[in-house]
Structure formats: C-alpha cells, structure tokens
Design a protein around this motif. Structure first.
Motif, PDB file in Angstrom:
ATOM      1  N   SER A   1      -0.811  -5.083  -0.216  1.00  0.00           N
ATOM      2  CA  SER A   1      -0.894  -3.655   1.191  1.00  0.00           C
ATOM      3  C   SER A   1      -0.666  -2.154   1.130  1.00  0.00           C
ATOM      4  O   SER A   1       0.047  -1.958  -0.435  1.00  0.00           O
ATOM      5  CB  SER A   1       0.015  -4.836   1.996  1.00  0.00           C
ATOM      6  OG  SER A   1       0.012  -4.285   3.738  1.00  0.00           O
ATOM      7  N   HIS A   2      -0.067  -1.914   2.011  1.00  0.00           N
ATOM      8  CA  HIS A   2       0.884  -0.655   1.854  1.00  0.00           C
ATOM      9  C   HIS A   2       1.999  -0.293   2.905  1.00  0.00           C
ATOM     10  O   HIS A   2       1.423  -1.294   3.941  1.00  0.00           O
ATOM     11  CB  HIS A   2      -0.324   0.752   2.343  1.00  0.00           C
ATOM     12  CG  HIS A   2       0.012   1.778   2.055  1.00  0.00           C
ATOM     13  ND1 HIS A   2       0.838   2.591   2.765  1.00  0.00           N
ATOM     14  CD2 HIS A   2      -0.072   2.779   0.828  1.00  0.00           C
ATOM     15  CE1 HIS A   2       1.221   4.204   2.747  1.00  0.00           C
ATOM     16  NE2 HIS A   2       0.622   3.978   1.776  1.00  0.00           N
TER      17      HIS A   2
ATOM     18  N   PHE B   1       0.080   0.877   6.453  1.00  0.00           N
ATOM     19  CA  PHE B   1      -1.066  -0.426   7.156  1.00  0.00           C
ATOM     20  C   PHE B   1      -0.415  -0.887   7.947  1.00  0.00           C
ATOM     21  O   PHE B   1       1.008  -1.766   7.655  1.00  0.00           O
ATOM     22  CB  PHE B   1      -1.484  -1.490   5.905  1.00  0.00           C
ATOM     23  CG  PHE B   1      -2.301  -1.014   5.335  1.00  0.00           C
ATOM     24  CD1 PHE B   1      -2.958   0.400   5.698  1.00  0.00           C
ATOM     25  CD2 PHE B   1      -2.927  -0.789   3.835  1.00  0.00           C
ATOM     26  CE1 PHE B   1      -3.697   1.566   3.999  1.00  0.00           C
ATOM     27  CE2 PHE B   1      -3.649  -0.274   2.972  1.00  0.00           C
ATOM     28  CZ  PHE B   1      -3.849   1.001   3.082  1.00  0.00           C
TER      29      PHE B   1
ATOM     30  N   CYS C   1      -3.624  -6.885   6.944  1.00  0.00           N
ATOM     31  CA  CYS C   1      -3.750  -6.914   6.455  1.00  0.00           C
ATOM     32  C   CYS C   1      -5.051  -6.176   6.198  1.00  0.00           C
ATOM     33  O   CYS C   1      -6.157  -7.357   6.865  1.00  0.00           O
ATOM     34  CB  CYS C   1      -3.354  -7.765   5.459  1.00  0.00           C
ATOM     35  SG  CYS C   1      -4.116  -9.019   3.710  1.00  0.00           S
ATOM     36  N   TRP C   2      -6.102  -5.700   4.539  1.00  0.00           N
ATOM     37  CA  TRP C   2      -7.041  -5.699   4.836  1.00  0.00           C
ATOM     38  C   TRP C   2      -8.020  -6.293   4.751  1.00  0.00           C
ATOM     39  O   TRP C   2      -9.562  -6.461   4.179  1.00  0.00           O
ATOM     40  CB  TRP C   2      -7.342  -3.915   4.049  1.00  0.00           C
ATOM     41  CG  TRP C   2      -6.743  -4.537   2.694  1.00  0.00           C
ATOM     42  CD1 TRP C   2      -5.402  -3.772   2.309  1.00  0.00           C
ATOM     43  CD2 TRP C   2      -7.289  -5.334   1.006  1.00  0.00           C
ATOM     44  NE1 TRP C   2      -5.002  -4.396   0.985  1.00  0.00           N
ATOM     45  CE2 TRP C   2      -6.769  -5.013   0.380  1.00  0.00           C
ATOM     46  CE3 TRP C   2      -8.692  -5.638   1.425  1.00  0.00           C
ATOM     47  CZ2 TRP C   2      -6.677  -5.347  -0.935  1.00  0.00           C
ATOM     48  CZ3 TRP C   2      -8.945  -6.490  -0.069  1.00  0.00           C
ATOM     49  CH2 TRP C   2      -7.882  -6.053  -1.532  1.00  0.00           C
TER      50      TRP C   2
ATOM     51  N   PRO D   1      -2.875   6.199  12.396  1.00  0.00           N
ATOM     52  CA  PRO D   1      -4.069   6.288  11.244  1.00  0.00           C
ATOM     53  C   PRO D   1      -3.087   7.759  10.317  1.00  0.00           C
ATOM     54  O   PRO D   1      -3.184   8.448  10.504  1.00  0.00           O
ATOM     55  CB  PRO D   1      -5.150   6.005  11.592  1.00  0.00           C
ATOM     56  CG  PRO D   1      -4.677   5.388  12.742  1.00  0.00           C
ATOM     57  CD  PRO D   1      -3.968   5.615  13.359  1.00  0.00           C
TER      58      PRO D   1
ATOM     59  N   ALA E   1      -3.412   7.087   1.490  1.00  0.00           N
ATOM     60  CA  ALA E   1      -2.653   6.119   0.990  1.00  0.00           C
ATOM     61  C   ALA E   1      -2.112   5.659  -0.321  1.00  0.00           C
ATOM     62  O   ALA E   1      -3.522   5.521  -0.945  1.00  0.00           O
ATOM     63  CB  ALA E   1      -2.646   4.498   2.290  1.00  0.00           C
TER      64      ALA E   1
ATOM     65  N   LEU F   1     -11.090   3.487   5.877  1.00  0.00           N
ATOM     66  CA  LEU F   1     -11.139   2.339   5.244  1.00  0.00           C
ATOM     67  C   LEU F   1     -11.516   2.529   3.235  1.00  0.00           C
ATOM     68  O   LEU F   1     -12.530   3.749   3.413  1.00  0.00           O
ATOM     69  CB  LEU F   1     -11.138   1.148   5.790  1.00  0.00           C
ATOM     70  CG  LEU F   1     -12.756   1.018   6.143  1.00  0.00           C
ATOM     71  CD1 LEU F   1     -13.119  -0.111   5.905  1.00  0.00           C
ATOM     72  CD2 LEU F   1     -12.760   1.679   6.952  1.00  0.00           C
TER      73      LEU F   1
ATOM     74  N   PRO G   1      -7.978  -2.000   7.708  1.00  0.00           N
ATOM     75  CA  PRO G   1      -6.238  -1.881   7.877  1.00  0.00           C
ATOM     76  C   PRO G   1      -4.753  -0.925   9.070  1.00  0.00           C
ATOM     77  O   PRO G   1      -4.335  -1.298   8.936  1.00  0.00           O
ATOM     78  CB  PRO G   1      -5.745  -0.697   6.815  1.00  0.00           C
ATOM     79  CG  PRO G   1      -6.820  -0.089   5.914  1.00  0.00           C
ATOM     80  CD  PRO G   1      -7.824  -1.286   7.103  1.00  0.00           C
ATOM     81  N   TRP G   2      -5.744  -0.886   9.852  1.00  0.00           N
ATOM     82  CA  TRP G   2      -5.403   0.025  11.003  1.00  0.00           C
ATOM     83  C   TRP G   2      -5.134  -0.565  12.616  1.00  0.00           C
ATOM     84  O   TRP G   2      -4.411  -1.039  12.790  1.00  0.00           O
ATOM     85  CB  TRP G   2      -5.603   1.601  11.416  1.00  0.00           C
ATOM     86  CG  TRP G   2      -5.961   2.154   9.694  1.00  0.00           C
ATOM     87  CD1 TRP G   2      -6.603   2.981   8.435  1.00  0.00           C
ATOM     88  CD2 TRP G   2      -4.238   2.391   9.072  1.00  0.00           C
ATOM     89  NE1 TRP G   2      -6.110   3.082   7.742  1.00  0.00           N
ATOM     90  CE2 TRP G   2      -5.110   3.914   8.390  1.00  0.00           C
ATOM     91  CE3 TRP G   2      -3.604   3.310   9.681  1.00  0.00           C
ATOM     92  CZ2 TRP G   2      -4.088   3.727   7.253  1.00  0.00           C
ATOM     93  CZ3 TRP G   2      -2.283   3.474   8.468  1.00  0.00           C
ATOM     94  CH2 TRP G   2      -2.419   3.930   7.246  1.00  0.00           C
TER      95      TRP G   2
END
Length: 425
Positions: A140-141, A144, A147-148, A160, A164, A182, A190-191
C-alpha cells in the motif's frame, strides 16, 4: 482415488484378473512408482539412472534399467528423436510445473496477482518502505485511504494526490466525488475505495469463469485468481469463428489465439543473435522469412543411430546368413541351363499402382489423448490443451533442436485435430 503418476490412470484391481492396473515398480530415472503399463526396460547411459549409485568413471557406459514412459519420452526428445508415442499426461504436468518454475513473468504489472502467461501466483512486495494491507497483505502507501487490492478501509481521509512513490497513477477515478488517480488494473480506487471494472486493452468480451472479471485476449490465465482463461469466440485477425476453424494456436509475440489461416512459422532472430523458429500471426509475422523445410534423411539417420548399439550383434549375424544365402543362390544359378527364363510375375506389377492404405483411425485420437468416437467438443478441448502444452515457447530456453521438435509436435497435434474434426462432423 490413487492414480499412476505417469499416465494418470486410476489404479484398479480388475475383475477376475482382467483390467488390472497396479503400481509395478519405481522408475530408476525420476524415482516415481508407476503402473505396469508405464514401466519398461531401456538401455541408457549409467549416469542417466539418477536413482542408482554410479561407479566413478562409468557414467557414460551403457546400462539397462527400469524407465517410465514419461522419462523415456523426455530422453528421446532431448536427443532430437521423435518419440513413437504421445507424451504421457504425467510428463505434461511435469512440464507445466517446470514452466512455472522457470517463467520470468514478463507480462506481469504491479496490480496483477497472477502471471497471465503461466498462471503462477505473483508475490507482491512493498517497496520504498511502504506499508502493507493487514487484510490481504498487498503493498500500500501511507497516503492511501483504502487498499487497492481488496478495498479494505484504512480509516483515513487523506486528500487524493496525483503521485505516490512506487505507483504509476495514470488513470482518473470515475467516481462522482473522487478526484484521485489510480494505476492500471487496480481493482479498487486507493482513495475512495470504489470497485473498478477495467476494459481489456485488446477488446472482446472474455470473462473469467471463476471470478467473472474481464480478461484480455492475450492472457492465458486470469490475473486476479489464476484460473485458465476461456477461449475467445473469433479470430482477431480475420474474424472467423474459432469453433468452425480447423485449427488455432496462440501467437508467440502478441499472445492472441488466431485461426489456422492466420498463423505460420517464421524465422526470428533472438537476443543472442541465433535464428529461432516461432509461431506468429499474420500481423506479427510481417517482415520475417519462412523457414526452409527440413529434409527427412537426417531424421532417419538419427533414428537409426539410437538403435545401432542394441542391434549390432543381430545385424552381424543376419549379414553372415545373407552372405551364405547369396553364395548358395549364385551356385544354383550357375548349375541351371542358360535357356531357362524366370517366370513372369504380373500380379505384383498390377498391385504396384495401388494407393497406400490410410493411417489407422485410432492414431489421431491417440495423439489427442482421447478415445475414438469421443464428442467433438471433448476433442477440441483436448486439442487446445495439447497445443498449449506443446507450444514452442515452452522450450524457448532450450536448444534449437528441442525447439524444432516442439514445433513438429505442434504440427502433429494440429493435423490430428483436423482429421478428427472431419471424421466427427
């Protein structure tokens, strides 16, 4: 139920001693315990029997031992000899496992969970010190909010950002209240956490039978669950229905499945400079020449060379007997009167123009690994599965001789399918 690891047939006790299939012994090459049908005795180099100790300095000496059909098939193909029987199912599974072990996953992108080429699961790795999702362990980041990979919420309300670290955010989220970006194939934003449905780059309407996600035509496996991708309906080059096409294969360049009229073998230079034969579609094959057809004489020499050591003594005895027979015939001819003429033999001359008998019908079904009289749909599934197993890119890392053998096996499978299709339809 237990099955033989070589032929994958179920072990049975039989009735009154008939139809028995039981484990007969271990192969001295691979160590698998196989049934009596698959186990045989062959002459190999002593070093090839990996399950028995070898005397130092005697590794190349000929020895006789027990070998399963899968190992014997591999032994012949490694030496450029065409096996007289199709590869056993156990050997195909062994080759599939080897492919997964050697696949470098060249078509894998960041958001893919499985390789689209071999179907092997891809291990996600967090980079640049980024955290991972607690629910699915996907990278992840810190910025974020979701979770994407699984859509799990991180209970964050970060604004956002267009960039990233570690991700290529190139696509705008289509949610009404989200202004974030994304990366390609991210199943969730992820946002905002909204689920995304990506349109495949190559078009079409393929969907995974397991997770119902849209698939690219060039993918052999779903990148989300690893399930084998279904076959497309039509050829992307000419539009012909693949159900009606006599044959089909996957292009080794663009990875699309095309009909038999839209692919051919081309000679393509590799990265090392060597010329390799590859199956290419009509679009990818432009600019590459067609390989020269191989002559049949070298193949006959290779086939005879493999049996010279075993039949040397028999040939010597037959040669001595034939010499004695020739001497007796010459003496008999000398005693006969000169005016005696041989009797005419019209019958052999009349039979000479006859056309050769066709190959046994069962041979085409044996190549496809199905029983004669099987439905056309079953034959087609077996054909496509075999084409995928014997595709030349399976041996791309091996020598030119094995690549040529894989190409020949692919052509053999295609010819068998066309024969079965004509007889069944």
């Amino acid at each position: 139920m237990r099955a033989c690891p070589c032929c994958r047939e179920v072990l049975t006790a039989g009735i009154l001693g008939l139809g028995v299939r039981r484990l007969a012994g271990s192969c001295e090459v691979c160590g698998d315990t196989v049934c009596q049908v698959c186990l045989g005795t062959q002459v190999l180099a002593a070093g090839d029997f990996r399950q028995r100790p070898v005397v130092p300095g005697q590794a190349h000496r000929k020895a006789r031992g027990r070998v399963c059909r899968a190992c014997w098939w591999e032994h012949l193909t490694e030496r450029g000899i065409k096996p007289p029987f199709p590869a056993p199912p156990g050997q195909r599974e062994r080759a599939a496992r080897a492919e997964r072990a050697t696949c470098q996953h060249p078509g894998v992108t960041q958001a893919m969970g499985f390789c689209p080429g071999c179907g092997d699961e891809v291990e996600w790795k967090a980079e640049h010190g980024n955290p991972v999702c607690v629910a699915c362990e996907a990278p992840s980041h810190p910025r974020f909010n979701h979770c994407w990979a699984c859509g799990e919420s991180f209970d964050e309300a970060n604004t956002p950002e267009p960039q990233a670290l570690g991700y290529r955010l190139e696509f705008d989220c289509d949610a009404e209240d989200c202004t974030g970006k994304l990366a390609w194939l991210m199943p969730y934003c992820p946002w905002c956490g909204e689920a995304k449905h990506w349109d495949p780059a190559s078009g079409g309407h393929l969907e995974c039978t397991e997770c119902e996600r849209r698939l690219d035509r060039a993918w052999a496996h779903c990148v989300r669950c690893g399930e084998e991708a279904p076959l497309p309906d039509d050829c992307p080059r000419c539009g012909q229905d693949l159900e009606d096409a006599p044959s089909a294969t996957r292009c080794e360049s663009c990875r699309n499945i095309v009909c038999g009229d839209c692919f051919d073998t081309r000679v393509v230079p590799s990265d090392s400079g060597e010329r390799q034969e590859r199956l290419l579609c009509a679009t990818c094959g432009v600019g590459f020449e067609v390989p020269t057809p191989p002559s049949a004489e070298p193949e006959d020499e290779d086939d005879d060379a493999g049996d010279e050591d075993v039949r040397a003594d028999d040939d010597a005895e037959e040669g001595a007997e034939s010499d004695e027979g020739d001497e007796n015939d010459s003496n008999a001819d000398a005693d006969e009167p000169p005016d005696v003429e041989p009797e005419p033999e019209p019958e052999p001359r009349a039979e000479a123009p006859r056309a050769p008998e066709p190959a046994p019908v069962a041979s085409a079904w044996e190549v496809l690994g199905i029983t004669p009289g099987a439905p056309l749909a079953e034959a087609r599934r077996a054909y496509l599965a075999l084409v995928a197993q014997y595709h030349p890119d399976k041996v791309a890392q091996l020598g030119p001789k094995l690549q040529a053998l894989a190409q020949e096996e692919t052509r053999r499978i295609i010819e068998a399918w066309e024969y079965v299709r004509r007889r069944t339809s």
